[in-house]
Design a protein around this motif. Structure first.
Motif, mmCIF file in Angstrom:
data_model
loop_
_atom_site.group_PDB
_atom_site.id
_atom_site.type_symbol
_atom_site.label_atom_id
_atom_site.label_comp_id
_atom_site.label_asym_id
_atom_site.label_seq_id
_atom_site.Cartn_x
_atom_site.Cartn_y
_atom_site.Cartn_z
ATOM 1 N N ASP A 1 -5.444 -4.681 2.380
ATOM 2 C CA ASP A 1 -5.896 -3.407 1.837
ATOM 3 C C ASP A 1 -5.745 -3.445 0.325
ATOM 4 O O ASP A 1 -4.831 -4.063 -0.214
ATOM 5 N N HIS A 2 -6.662 -2.776 -0.357
ATOM 6 C CA HIS A 2 -6.742 -2.843 -1.813
ATOM 7 C C HIS A 2 -7.003 -1.446 -2.366
ATOM 8 O O HIS A 2 -7.509 -0.558 -1.669
ATOM 9 N N TYR A 3 -6.667 -1.290 -3.637
ATOM 10 C CA TYR A 3 -6.768 0.017 -4.281
ATOM 11 C C TYR A 3 -7.214 -0.159 -5.726
ATOM 12 O O TYR A 3 -6.772 -1.083 -6.418
ATOM 13 N N TRP A 4 -8.093 0.711 -6.179
ATOM 14 C CA TRP A 4 -8.484 0.743 -7.587
ATOM 15 C C TRP A 4 -8.877 2.167 -7.945
ATOM 16 O O TRP A 4 -9.059 3.020 -7.067
ATOM 17 N N GLU A 5 -8.972 2.434 -9.217
ATOM 18 C CA GLU A 5 -9.293 3.773 -9.699
ATOM 19 C C GLU A 5 -10.424 3.708 -10.714
ATOM 20 O O GLU A 5 -10.620 2.685 -11.377
ATOM 21 N N VAL A 6 -11.137 4.808 -10.828
ATOM 22 C CA VAL A 6 -12.226 4.900 -11.796
ATOM 23 C C VAL A 6 -12.219 6.304 -12.388
ATOM 24 O O VAL A 6 -12.142 7.300 -11.675
ATOM 25 N N GLN A 7 -12.238 6.354 -13.702
ATOM 26 C CA GLN A 7 -12.309 7.622 -14.424
ATOM 27 C C GLN A 7 -13.696 7.730 -15.039
ATOM 28 O O GLN A 7 -14.145 6.816 -15.728
ATOM 29 N N PHE A 8 -14.369 8.828 -14.786
ATOM 30 C CA PHE A 8 -15.755 8.953 -15.214
ATOM 31 C C PHE A 8 -15.941 10.184 -16.089
ATOM 32 O O PHE A 8 -15.137 11.127 -16.075
ATOM 33 N N ASP A 9 -17.006 10.156 -16.839
ATOM 34 C CA ASP A 9 -17.372 11.275 -17.699
ATOM 35 C C ASP A 9 -17.887 12.417 -16.828
ATOM 36 O O ASP A 9 -18.871 12.265 -16.103
ATOM 37 N N ASP B 1 -16.181 19.831 0.364
ATOM 38 C CA ASP B 1 -15.738 21.119 -0.160
ATOM 39 C C ASP B 1 -14.356 20.950 -0.795
ATOM 40 O O ASP B 1 -13.354 21.495 -0.329
ATOM 41 N N VAL B 2 -14.288 20.140 -1.835
ATOM 42 C CA VAL B 2 -13.044 19.892 -2.560
ATOM 43 C C VAL B 2 -13.359 19.898 -4.055
ATOM 44 O O VAL B 2 -14.491 19.636 -4.459
ATOM 45 N N PRO B 3 -12.369 20.212 -4.888
ATOM 46 C CA PRO B 3 -12.599 20.131 -6.333
ATOM 47 C C PRO B 3 -12.918 18.688 -6.738
ATOM 48 O O PRO B 3 -12.352 17.737 -6.200
ATOM 49 N N VAL B 4 -13.823 18.559 -7.691
ATOM 50 C CA VAL B 4 -14.220 17.230 -8.157
ATOM 51 C C VAL B 4 -13.207 16.747 -9.201
ATOM 52 O O VAL B 4 -13.075 17.369 -10.262
ATOM 53 N N PRO B 5 -12.484 15.677 -8.913
ATOM 54 C CA PRO B 5 -11.524 15.173 -9.908
ATOM 55 C C PRO B 5 -12.237 14.343 -10.972
ATOM 56 O O PRO B 5 -13.368 13.908 -10.782
ATOM 57 N N ASP B 6 -11.559 14.129 -12.089
ATOM 58 C CA ASP B 6 -12.145 13.290 -13.128
ATOM 59 C C ASP B 6 -11.746 11.828 -12.958
ATOM 60 O O ASP B 6 -12.250 10.957 -13.667
#
Length: 540
Positions: free
Chosen positions: A399-407, A459-464
């Motif tokens: 299992d693997h994990y990564w993150e992405v921050q977008f405009d 139906d969830v808040p959109v995170p950045d």
């Protein structure tokens, strides 16, 4: 040049041919006669000259080494003088501070004795004055009583006796306490410096601290943090702080003497445990070593240890990205003119350059992905409306994990995974070869999970910042709010081939964070959801 002339090679006289100088064996031929053969034999050969040159070079190098060593010795002698003077000055300063402390302590204790003496003296003097006054009064009564006994007149006797009785009843002598109000014992103000004297007698130069021992059983690597624990072989109260050094490596086992990565230093650690927070694990292992320091000297480093820092590390494969995406390491930015400029340059290079029409002008703003003109996407490069870029590392296990921050102002953004076989015209989530979360800010705002051309509105808040967790063996792909670790959606499937991280952006940008471990909170949530079906289950 003639022989014998000024500046000639030799000053020997010229001997005519056929004659020789007197000597044994008759005349000898001049070394200058016979075409110069003897002259050539008298000169050193090229090999000898080369040997001499090597000797000269060797001697010059050796002389330079000796000169440098001499300079080093002289510098060390000067350093010995300077350092010894500095050490003596420091020693004088330490003893002076100790003397000052002792003088201050003595002054406080002397003041305490004086205060105690003054208080007791005042109390005893007051009691003495009261006793003296009572004694005087008692002596006067005694004299009056003696005089009363000698009176002959009964009436006067009875009156005097009554007055004496009344005076005795009220006399201070009978109301006075004959116990001292203060003690003359001052033993509670005595001191015993036997223990302190032993401590002072044990004062010595600071020893070199012992070498710490890293405790692997108490050390931990989790959540991109490394907690390292160590202990001293014996208690040392003189230790002031510890110094921790670490470096990244791809080699398992004992640390090697030489590594490409430098040692990173953490100083001023006051305890025998330290945590390196928010690390990026872009290599497989990390080496650690620690040493103890007192105020004068640092000890030897501990035996280095190696800890595994397993994490999913990847880069973006620029060869797959859409021509309107500008990739720089792990950052991607939409470039509306990228593909068109490449087309113009390619046509000019082929000798077919023509002035761009208004419809194809690089400066023309793009209003919608569907109206985007087709670019000249190369091999494996996404094109048309698939503004996609893939990672360069396949996921085929674990299992693997990564993150992405977008405009947040991006008109469209998507993140997920895809098979390598995803077509260059395919958009993320539109086929069975990809799974993603998709944010649409164009005309109508929507946040949904997509797969096989099916969408589920979330139906969830959109995170950045979105975290992606892919458990390949169990076929679980989960998305989280990277800040709060709130579960956004989970796909449950069976991957039939390895997958790649996949990203999509239109009129925006994003930044990927790789080298991350699966957070503990995510693991806990996955265990919980594995026992009960989540409300955010797979698409129907």
């Amino acid at each position: 040049m003639q022989r014998g002339a000024p500046g000639a090679r030799t000053t020997s006289p010229v001997v005519p041919r056929g004659r020789g100088r007197p000597g044994r064996g008759g005349g000898r031929r001049s070394p200058f006669v016979g075409g110069g053969g003897a002259e050539r034999r008298g000169r050193p050969g090229m090999g000898e000259q080369e040997s001499i040159r090597k000797i000269i070079t060797t001697l010059a190098v050796k002389n330079e080494e000796i000169q440098n060593f001499i300079y080093s010795l002289k510098q060390m002698m000067q350093n010995v003088q300077d350092n010894s003077t500095r050490a003596q000055e420091d020693l004088d300063a330490e003893f002076q501070s100790l003397f000052v402390l002792l003088d201050e302590l003595k002054e406080e204790m002397v003041t305490k004795i004086k205060q105690e003496r003054a208080q007791r003296t005042y109390e005893l003097q007051a009691q003495l004055a009261a006793c003296t006054k009572a004694l005087e009064s008692s002596e006067e009564l005694l004299e009056a009583a003696n005089q009363t006994l000698g009176m002959a007149n009964d009436h006067e006797f009875h009156q005097a006796a009554k007055q004496i009785k009344d005076s005795v009843t009220m006399a201070p002598a009978f109301r006075l306490s004959l116990k001292a109000k203060a003690s003359d014992n001052m033993s509670h103000l005595m001191v015993d410096f036997a223990q302190e004297r032993r401590i002072l007698q044990a004062i010595a130069f600071l020893p070199v601290p012992s070498t710490p021992e890293i405790d692997l059983a108490e050390s931990l690597v989790a959540d991109n943090c490394v907690t390292l624990s160590w202990r001293m072989p014996e208690e040392d109260t003189k230790i002031d702080h510890y110094v921790l050094e670490y470096r990244r490596t791809n080699f398992e086992g004992p640390p090697r003497a030489k590594e490409d990565q430098p040692w990173m230093v953490v100083e001023g650690i006051r305890s025998t445990e330290y945590t390196l927070p928010r690390m990026k694990f872009d290599m497989k292992y990390m080496n650690f070593r620690v040493r103890a320091c007192n105020k004068a000297v640092a000890g030897e480093f501990s035996e280095p240890v190696t800890l595994e820092t397993r994490a999913f590390t990847f880069r973006l494969d620029a060869s797959t990205c859409h021509q309107n995406l500008r990739v720089e390491e792990l950052s991607v930015e939409w470039d509306a003119t990228g593909g068109k400029l490449q087309d113009v340059k390619a046509r000019e290079k082929d000798g077919k350059g023509r002035t761009a029409s208004p419809a194809n002008s690089p400066a023309r703003a793009v209003q919608s992905p569907k109206r985007m003109s087709l670019g000249r996407g190369g091999r494996d490069r996404f094109t048309a409306e698939s503004y996609t870029v893939l990672g360069d590392t396949l996921i085929d296990g674990d299992d693997h994990y990564w993150e992405v921050q977008f405009d947040r102002d991006s008109k469209a953004f998507g993140v997920g995974v895809a098979y390598r076989s995803l077509g260059k015209f395919d958009q993320l989530g539109k086929t069975s070869a990809s799974w993603c979360l998709h944010l649409n800010n164009w005309l109508q705002v929507s946040f949904s999970a997509k797969h096989a051309n099916k969408a589920k509105v979330l139906d969830v808040p959109v995170p950045d910042c979105i975290g992606v967790h892919c458990n390949f063996p169990e076929g679980i792909l989960s998305f989280y709010n990277a800040r709060t670790k709130q579960l956004l959606h989970t796909f449950r499937t069976k991957f039939t081939q390895p997958v790649l991280p996949a990203f999509m952006v239109w009129c925006g940008s994003f930044q990927v964070s790789s080298g991350l471990q699966v957070p503990s909170a995510v693991r806990c949530l996955q265990k919980r959801s594995s026992t009960a079906s989540s409300s955010n289950a797979s698409l129907p």
